[in-house]
Design an enzyme around this catalytic site. Structure first.
Site, PDB file in Angstrom:
ATOM      1  CG  ASP A   2      16.911  19.288 -50.463  1.00 56.12           C
ATOM      2  OD1 ASP A   2      17.520  19.697 -49.514  1.00 56.12           O
ATOM      3  OD2 ASP A   2      15.553  18.763 -50.232  1.00 56.12           O
ATOM      4  CG  ASN A  50      13.103  24.043 -43.769  1.00 50.34           C
ATOM      5  OD1 ASN A  50      13.380  24.023 -44.886  1.00 50.34           O
ATOM      6  ND2 ASN A  50      14.309  22.375 -43.895  1.00 50.34           N
TER       7      ASN A  50
HETATM    8  C1  FPP Z   1      17.082  23.348 -48.533  1.00 45.69           C
HETATM    9  O1  FPP Z   1      18.729  22.726 -48.495  1.00 45.69           O
HETATM   10  C2  FPP Z   1      17.724  24.250 -48.559  1.00 45.69           C
HETATM   11  C3  FPP Z   1      17.209  25.862 -47.561  1.00 45.69           C
HETATM   12  C4  FPP Z   1      16.484  24.911 -46.140  1.00 45.69           C
HETATM   13  C5  FPP Z   1      17.476  26.740 -47.691  1.00 45.69           C
HETATM   14  C6  FPP Z   1      17.141  27.536 -48.948  1.00 45.69           C
HETATM   15  C7  FPP Z   1      17.324  28.758 -49.306  1.00 45.69           C
HETATM   16  C8  FPP Z   1      17.757  29.780 -50.063  1.00 45.69           C
HETATM   17  C9  FPP Z   1      18.410  28.534 -51.636  1.00 45.69           C
HETATM   18  C10 FPP Z   1      18.811  30.928 -50.378  1.00 45.69           C
HETATM   19  C11 FPP Z   1      18.005  31.903 -50.206  1.00 45.69           C
HETATM   20  C12 FPP Z   1      16.638  31.703 -51.041  1.00 45.69           C
HETATM   21  C13 FPP Z   1      15.616  32.993 -51.492  1.00 45.69           C
HETATM   22  C14 FPP Z   1      14.762  32.899 -52.232  1.00 45.69           C
HETATM   23  C15 FPP Z   1      16.489  34.349 -51.513  1.00 45.69           C
HETATM   24  P1  FPP Z   1      19.796  22.058 -47.124  1.00 45.69           P
HETATM   25  O2  FPP Z   1      20.083  23.469 -46.458  1.00 45.69           O
HETATM   26  O3  FPP Z   1      18.911  21.437 -46.757  1.00 45.69           O
HETATM   27  O4  FPP Z   1      21.279  21.335 -47.573  1.00 45.69           O
HETATM   28  P2  FPP Z   1      21.461  20.008 -47.780  1.00 45.69           P
HETATM   29  O5  FPP Z   1      20.413  19.339 -47.764  1.00 45.69           O
HETATM   30  O6  FPP Z   1      22.601  19.425 -48.319  1.00 45.69           O
HETATM   31  O7  FPP Z   1      21.555  20.208 -46.298  1.00 45.69           O
END
Ligand code: FPP
Length: 253
Positions: A2, A50
């Site tokens: 996150d 998501n």
């Molecule tokens: C949650 O943070 C993150 C995600 C929904 C996506 C995770 C993806 C990656 C770390 C990149 C790709 C991974 C691989 C394995 C190639 P958020 O976007 O909800 O952050 P926020 O809570 O600050 O909005």
């Protein structure tokens, strides 16, 4: 993982930049875990929920996964890391599924398992497993252990042991539908770091924190030190190349 979005927004960057930086964190985390001899690492890269994000963000994430799956294969192979996936494959575009299939096949010789949780939902997984239990024909007069074994066959990857440690970043204090069944006796580490800032030093802090826990699995302390049940839940096959003690975090500090 996150905090990608917040990491980017705090810098006046698009959220996508945070996800891109998040991949760098995944890369260094994997190398560190491999060096430490951790046999199973799973990242919650995309929940089923998501998928309801704005289409351009979901599309960007899919493209990022595909790029990662293509560019990292030689390094994964070199490090003996094999890829796995848990989640609802049918909810993923064909292009992602094809990249996953190729990556899984290409890295199948590796001994450390790196699992991507994609379009994953813990509740959905429990419902799948419940269907497997029903299909097994066992009724509730069967021993509980046999029922649990039949239930586990319906998990996305029945070979994946229950996690010893779950790390959640960005200060969030909830499970968000991750490993709901498997986390019954998991230890948790909540980090305030946003995922792109989650570095090896913070990983080591999480591991030190884990190493200091007393895991009793419902038993008394006296039973726990002698009873195999405490390790039986999580017994992993030892990695063939044992971790180098010199690089493990100093848990006495
Ligand atoms: C949650 O943070 C993150 C995600 C929904 C996506 C995770 C993806 C990656 C770390 C990149 C790709 C991974 C691989 C394995 C190639 P958020 O976007 O909800 O952050 P926020 O809570 O600050 O909005």
């Amino acid at each position: 993982m996150d905090g990608n979005g917040r990491w980017a927004q705090r810098r006046g960057l698009p959220r996508s930049e945070g996800h891109t930086r998040g991949v760098d964190t995944v890369r260094s985390l994997l190398t560190r875990c491999r060096t430490l001899g951790i046999p199973y690492v799973t990242v919650y890269a995309l929940s089923r929920e998501n998928l309801k994000r704005p289409p351009q963000e979901v599309k960007f994430l899919f493209e990022l996964f595909i790029r990662f799956l293509k560019s990292e294969l030689p390094e994964l192979e070199r490090q003996g890391i094999r890829l796995g996936m848990i989640g609802d494959r049918q909810a993923l575009p064909m292009t992602v599924r094809a990249a996953l299939d190729y990556g899984i096949k290409k890295t199948s010789g590796g001994e450390m398992l790196f699992t991507l949780a994609l379009a994953y939902s813990g509740r959905e997984e429990i419902m799948r497993a419940a269907r497997a239990l029903t299909a097994s024909g066992l009724d509730d007069s069967a021993p509980l252990e046999a029922q649990e074994k039949a239930f586990r066959k319906g998990l996305y990857n029945p070979e994946l042991p229950d996690p010893d440690l779950i790390i959640r970043t960005s200060g969030e204090l909830r499970l968000s539908n991750f490993f709901l069944f498997q986390s019954a006796y998991t230890e948790f580490y909540f980090s305030d770091k946003l995922w792109p800032d989650f570095d090896n030093a913070e990983l080591d802090r999480a591991l030190v924190h884990y190493a200091e826990r007393s895991r009793r699995f419902g038993l008394t302390e006296a039973q726990a030190v002698t009873n195999d049940a405490c390790t039986g839940h999580t017994s992993h096959p030892p990695p063939s190349s044992p971790p180098d003690a010199a690089i493990l975090p100093d848990i006495t500090s």
